[in-house]
Design a protein around this motif. Structure first.
Motif, PDB file in Angstrom:
ATOM      1  N   LEU A 119       0.817  -1.225   0.000  1.00 24.61           N
ATOM      2  CA  LEU A 119       0.000   0.000   0.000  1.00 24.61           C
ATOM      3  C   LEU A 119       0.847   1.271   0.000  1.00 24.61           C
ATOM      4  CD1 LEU A 119      -2.622  -1.235   2.625  1.00 24.61           C
ATOM      5  CD2 LEU A 119      -3.218  -0.482   0.317  1.00 24.61           C
ATOM      6  N   ASP A 120       2.150   1.131   0.257  1.00 28.68           N
ATOM      7  CA  ASP A 120       3.014   2.310   0.378  1.00 28.68           C
ATOM      8  C   ASP A 120       3.352   2.854  -1.016  1.00 28.68           C
ATOM      9  OD1 ASP A 120       4.947   4.195   0.801  1.00 28.68           O
ATOM     10  OD2 ASP A 120       6.139   2.959   2.181  1.00 28.68           O
ATOM     11  N   PRO A 121       2.832   4.041  -1.352  1.00 25.52           N
ATOM     12  CA  PRO A 121       3.090   4.569  -2.700  1.00 25.52           C
ATOM     13  C   PRO A 121       4.573   4.855  -2.945  1.00 25.52           C
ATOM     14  CG  PRO A 121       1.953   6.197  -1.326  1.00 25.52           C
ATOM     15  CD  PRO A 121       2.023   4.935  -0.525  1.00 25.52           C
ATOM     16  N   ARG A 122       5.361   4.986  -1.859  1.00 22.79           N
ATOM     17  CA  ARG A 122       6.780   5.296  -2.051  1.00 22.79           C
ATOM     18  C   ARG A 122       7.650   4.052  -2.153  1.00 22.79           C
ATOM     19  NH1 ARG A 122       7.222   8.882   3.078  1.00 22.79           N
ATOM     20  NH2 ARG A 122       6.098   7.003   3.637  1.00 22.79           N
ATOM     21  N   ALA A 123       7.050   2.859  -1.946  1.00 26.18           N
ATOM     22  CA  ALA A 123       7.857   1.633  -2.012  1.00 26.18           C
ATOM     23  C   ALA A 123       8.254   1.374  -3.466  1.00 26.18           C
ATOM     24  CB  ALA A 123       7.060   0.461  -1.460  1.00 26.18           C
ATOM     25  N   PRO A 124       9.553   1.165  -3.716  1.00 30.79           N
ATOM     26  CA  PRO A 124       9.974   0.890  -5.094  1.00 30.79           C
ATOM     27  C   PRO A 124       9.429  -0.450  -5.591  1.00 30.79           C
ATOM     28  CG  PRO A 124      11.860   0.907  -3.570  1.00 30.79           C
ATOM     29  CD  PRO A 124      10.654   1.241  -2.764  1.00 30.79           C
ATOM     30  N   ASP A 125       9.326  -0.612  -6.923  1.00 23.46           N
ATOM     31  CA  ASP A 125       8.749  -1.831  -7.497  1.00 23.46           C
ATOM     32  C   ASP A 125       9.471  -3.083  -7.011  1.00 23.46           C
ATOM     33  OD1 ASP A 125       6.842  -0.390  -8.759  1.00 23.46           O
ATOM     34  OD2 ASP A 125       7.779  -0.436 -10.748  1.00 23.46           O
ATOM     35  N   ALA A 126      10.791  -3.011  -6.886  1.00 25.60           N
ATOM     36  CA  ALA A 126      11.550  -4.197  -6.454  1.00 25.60           C
ATOM     37  C   ALA A 126      11.134  -4.590  -5.034  1.00 25.60           C
ATOM     38  CB  ALA A 126      13.047  -3.915  -6.515  1.00 25.60           C
ATOM     39  N   ALA A 127      10.886  -3.598  -4.198  1.00 26.44           N
ATOM     40  CA  ALA A 127      10.448  -3.891  -2.830  1.00 26.44           C
ATOM     41  C   ALA A 127       9.061  -4.521  -2.858  1.00 26.44           C
ATOM     42  CB  ALA A 127      10.439  -2.614  -2.000  1.00 26.44           C
ATOM     43  N   ALA A 160       7.765  -6.291  -5.313  1.00 17.33           N
ATOM     44  CA  ALA A 160       7.895  -7.660  -5.836  1.00 17.33           C
ATOM     45  C   ALA A 160       8.378  -8.590  -4.720  1.00 17.33           C
ATOM     46  CB  ALA A 160       8.851  -7.679  -7.021  1.00 17.33           C
ATOM     47  N   HIS A 161       9.338  -8.120  -3.951  1.00 22.71           N
ATOM     48  CA  HIS A 161       9.860  -8.909  -2.830  1.00 22.71           C
ATOM     49  C   HIS A 161       8.746  -9.185  -1.812  1.00 22.71           C
ATOM     50  CE1 HIS A 161      12.527 -10.362   0.236  1.00 22.71           C
ATOM     51  NE2 HIS A 161      12.210  -9.384   1.049  1.00 22.71           N
ATOM     52  N   THR A 162       7.928  -8.170  -1.574  1.00 28.08           N
ATOM     53  CA  THR A 162       6.804  -8.338  -0.648  1.00 28.08           C
ATOM     54  C   THR A 162       5.820  -9.374  -1.190  1.00 28.08           C
ATOM     55  OG1 THR A 162       7.042  -6.085   0.137  1.00 28.08           O
ATOM     56  CG2 THR A 162       4.907  -7.114   0.487  1.00 28.08           C
ATOM     57  N   ARG A 163       5.543  -9.304  -2.503  1.00 29.04           N
ATOM     58  CA  ARG A 163       4.591 -10.267  -3.096  1.00 29.04           C
ATOM     59  C   ARG A 163       5.068 -11.702  -2.953  1.00 29.04           C
ATOM     60  NH1 ARG A 163       0.253  -7.868  -5.183  1.00 29.04           N
ATOM     61  NH2 ARG A 163       0.546  -5.705  -5.795  1.00 29.04           N
ATOM     62  N   ASP A 164       6.394 -11.893  -2.925  1.00 25.73           N
ATOM     63  CA  ASP A 164       6.940 -13.247  -2.737  1.00 25.73           C
ATOM     64  C   ASP A 164       6.526 -13.848  -1.396  1.00 25.73           C
ATOM     65  OD1 ASP A 164       8.200 -13.171  -5.159  1.00 25.73           O
ATOM     66  OD2 ASP A 164      10.180 -12.643  -4.347  1.00 25.73           O
ATOM     67  N   LYS A 165       6.143 -13.003  -0.465  1.00 25.43           N
ATOM     68  CA  LYS A 165       5.814 -13.496   0.882  1.00 25.43           C
ATOM     69  C   LYS A 165       4.344 -13.900   1.014  1.00 25.43           C
ATOM     70  CE  LYS A 165       9.017 -10.275   3.060  1.00 25.43           C
ATOM     71  NZ  LYS A 165       9.086  -9.151   3.995  1.00 25.43           N
ATOM     72  N   ILE A 166       3.553 -13.591  -0.018  1.00 27.05           N
ATOM     73  CA  ILE A 166       2.107 -13.791   0.109  1.00 27.05           C
ATOM     74  C   ILE A 166       1.744 -15.271   0.221  1.00 27.05           C
ATOM     75  CG2 ILE A 166      -0.089 -13.587  -1.167  1.00 27.05           C
ATOM     76  CD1 ILE A 166       0.917 -10.868  -2.207  1.00 27.05           C
ATOM     77  N   ALA A 167       2.316 -16.107  -0.644  1.00 27.74           N
ATOM     78  CA  ALA A 167       1.863 -17.502  -0.751  1.00 27.74           C
ATOM     79  C   ALA A 167       1.979 -18.249   0.583  1.00 27.74           C
ATOM     80  CB  ALA A 167       2.638 -18.218  -1.843  1.00 27.74           C
ATOM     81  N   LEU A 168       3.117 -18.124   1.245  1.00 33.02           N
ATOM     82  CA  LEU A 168       3.303 -18.835   2.512  1.00 33.02           C
ATOM     83  C   LEU A 168       2.285 -18.366   3.553  1.00 33.02           C
ATOM     84  CD1 LEU A 168       4.810 -20.692   4.468  1.00 33.02           C
ATOM     85  CD2 LEU A 168       6.452 -18.834   4.858  1.00 33.02           C
ATOM     86  N   ARG A 169       2.149 -17.051   3.672  1.00 32.35           N
ATOM     87  CA  ARG A 169       1.279 -16.507   4.717  1.00 32.35           C
ATOM     88  C   ARG A 169      -0.204 -16.785   4.437  1.00 32.35           C
ATOM     89  NH1 ARG A 169       5.954 -14.758   4.438  1.00 32.35           N
ATOM     90  NH2 ARG A 169       7.098 -13.963   6.243  1.00 32.35           N
ATOM     91  N   PHE A 170      -0.610 -16.631   3.189  1.00 28.56           N
ATOM     92  CA  PHE A 170      -2.009 -16.940   2.871  1.00 28.56           C
ATOM     93  C   PHE A 170      -2.254 -18.452   2.915  1.00 28.56           C
ATOM     94  CE2 PHE A 170      -4.690 -13.274   1.734  1.00 28.56           C
ATOM     95  CZ  PHE A 170      -3.796 -12.279   2.078  1.00 28.56           C
TER      96      PHE A 170
END
Ligand SMILES: N[C@@H](CCC(=O)N[C@@H](CS)C(=O)NCC(=O)O)C(=O)O
Length: 211
Positions: free
Chosen positions: A113-121, A123-133
């Motif tokens: 949700l952070d508009p200032r987070a760079p795309d690479a950050a 993408a890295h965050t999205r990598d964490k979704i599968a395990l947690r969900f």
């Protein structure tokens, strides 16, 4: 009590809990960009972190942090049974509040949700979704709520899941989570709380677009 909130932010969980409790509460909206309350007060003087939720108790004390505020509301309105009272039940509640607050809210959604987070950050965050969900999916399969009945942890989880509408992921990959989200959105307290905050959110977006 008084709750400082921002529309559809994590403070929505406390609003839901207050509705469940039948509490009379004063709700004060905060512009998180300007760090001002709706009545013009300097929000940083209320919470140096500049974050909602902040709860002002009837004694006038200020409390921050979702996990603390939600449990305080549960304690203050025991008849609503929003938190287990036995040691193991309370530990499980705290387990889920911790998971939602750190692994989901901060671990995933704060970054997306952070508009200032760079795309690479992002993408890295999205990598964490599968395990947690996946953890959520396994736990919610065959369950109506996180614990045996509705608790403040459900109020927090439904709030966080609602952000998936804005930033993903699409919940269809996790059918038990999707069904849980739909069920919780239909719960009267949740529906009532969102019905109040959604137009406030739209107003805030429109105001920001103008400035
Ligand atoms: N650690 C805090 C975090 C609260 C938080 O992240 N609040 C967000 C809204 S969901 C906020 O106020 N963000 C504005 C900012 O950080 O400037 C808690 O768990 O209550």
């Amino acid at each position: 009590v008084q709750l400082y909130f921002s529309p559809l932010a994590c403070s929505l969980a406390t609003r839901i809990a207050l509705v469940e409790a039948g509490a009379t509460a004063e709700l004060t909206s905060v512009d998180l960009k300007a760090k001002r309350t709706a009545d013009g007060a300097d929000f940083l003087a209320i919470n140096r972190m500049g974050q909602v939720p902040v709860l002002r108790t009837d004694r006038g004390d200020l409390l921050t942090e979702n996990t603390a505020i939600l449990q305080y509301v549960a304690e203050a309105f025991p008849d609503a049974q929003l938190a287990p009272r036995d040691a193991w039940g309370r530990a499980q509640l705290q387990q889920w509040l911790g998971f939602i607050g750190t692994e989901l809210h901060k671990g995933i959604f704060a970054g997306l949700l952070d508009p200032r987070a760079p795309d690479a950050a992002k993408a890295h965050t999205r990598d964490k979704i599968a395990l947690r969900f996946g953890v959520l999916e396994a736990h919610l399969t065959g369950r109506e709520f996180l614990l045996d009945r509705f608790t403040v942890a459900d109020a927090y989880l439904v709030t966080v899941l609602t952000w998936t509408i804005a930033v993903g992921p699409t919940l269809s990959d996790w059918p038990a989570v999707e069904a849980y989200h739909r069920r919780l959105l239909a719960r009267p307290s949740v529906a009532a709380a969102i019905a109040i905050e959604r137009p406030l959110y739209a107003e805030e977006q429109a105001r920001r677009a103008r400035t």
